[in-house]
Scaffold this active site. Sequence first.
Site, PDB file in Angstrom:
ATOM      1  N   GLY A  46       0.868  -1.165   0.000  1.00  0.00           N
ATOM      2  CA  GLY A  46       0.000   0.000   0.000  1.00  0.00           C
ATOM      3  C   GLY A  46       0.904   1.213   0.000  1.00  0.00           C
ATOM      4  O   GLY A  46       2.001   1.161  -0.547  1.00  0.00           O
ATOM      5  N   GLU A  47       0.518   2.265   0.637  1.00  0.00           N
ATOM      6  CA  GLU A  47       1.363   3.452   0.749  1.00  0.00           C
ATOM      7  C   GLU A  47       1.708   3.591   2.221  1.00  0.00           C
ATOM      8  O   GLU A  47       0.824   3.748   3.063  1.00  0.00           O
ATOM      9  CB  GLU A  47       0.613   4.671   0.215  1.00  0.00           C
ATOM     10  N   CYS A  78       6.258  -5.128   0.788  1.00  0.00           N
ATOM     11  CA  CYS A  78       6.362  -3.779   0.228  1.00  0.00           C
ATOM     12  C   CYS A  78       6.188  -2.734   1.336  1.00  0.00           C
ATOM     13  O   CYS A  78       7.074  -2.559   2.159  1.00  0.00           O
ATOM     14  CB  CYS A  78       5.393  -3.608  -0.938  1.00  0.00           C
ATOM     15  N   HIS A 170       5.631  -8.242  -4.113  1.00  0.00           N
ATOM     16  CA  HIS A 170       4.258  -8.659  -3.803  1.00  0.00           C
ATOM     17  C   HIS A 170       4.031 -10.129  -4.176  1.00  0.00           C
ATOM     18  O   HIS A 170       3.546 -10.413  -5.269  1.00  0.00           O
ATOM     19  CB  HIS A 170       3.263  -7.789  -4.580  1.00  0.00           C
ATOM     20  N   GLU A 172       1.732 -12.008  -3.193  1.00  0.00           N
ATOM     21  CA  GLU A 172       0.289 -12.255  -3.275  1.00  0.00           C
ATOM     22  C   GLU A 172      -0.278 -11.959  -4.662  1.00  0.00           C
ATOM     23  O   GLU A 172      -1.417 -12.334  -4.947  1.00  0.00           O
ATOM     24  CB  GLU A 172      -0.444 -11.423  -2.209  1.00  0.00           C
TER      25      GLU A 172
END
Length: 188
Positions: A46-47, A78, A170, A172
């Site tokens: 995400g951020e 991440c 990532h 996933e």
Amino acid sequence: MVIGVLALQGAFIEHQKSLAACGVDSIQVRKPHQLEDIQGLIIPGGESTTMGKLMNQFELFEPIVEKAHNGLPLFGTCAGMIMLAKDIAGSTQPRLGLMDIEVERNAFGRQVESFETELTISELGEAPVRAVFIRAPYIKSVAANVKVLAKYNEKIVLAQQDHYLVAAFHPELTNDVRLHQHFLKMIK
């Protein structure tokens, strides 16, 4: 076994699908009480600055740190890796600060420079792992108690310290669940 997936932003549903493919139940975590009955926690991408603000707003920092100090395994991908790092180059943003690593945010460029590649991760077998990098960080430095599991262009992108696992990419977003299986083995 039930694994929590922090569900404030990012690819939490995709992490849940990966866990389901491993035959493991999961729950979305948005509130502190949801940490009570889990055996591990995934902090997705995400951020990271937004994630920190949301974790603060939902009062999740202290409960996650307390559970982690009591042995709860954590897997950060991440932005999740950034949240687990003790140090973030050039930043004082809120973080869990549990893992003895320093990370560089957005180290591989902007969104348009995102890429996929194959990584060799000996702990996961001979077949390469497909890695999706999206505005990805990397690990600039690690303490002696951190095991480097993979590098890309000489930059550390996968590491483990005790019951903490972090990936700059990532897992996933692929059909390869070996990294999730590795995390689950850390719990058993």
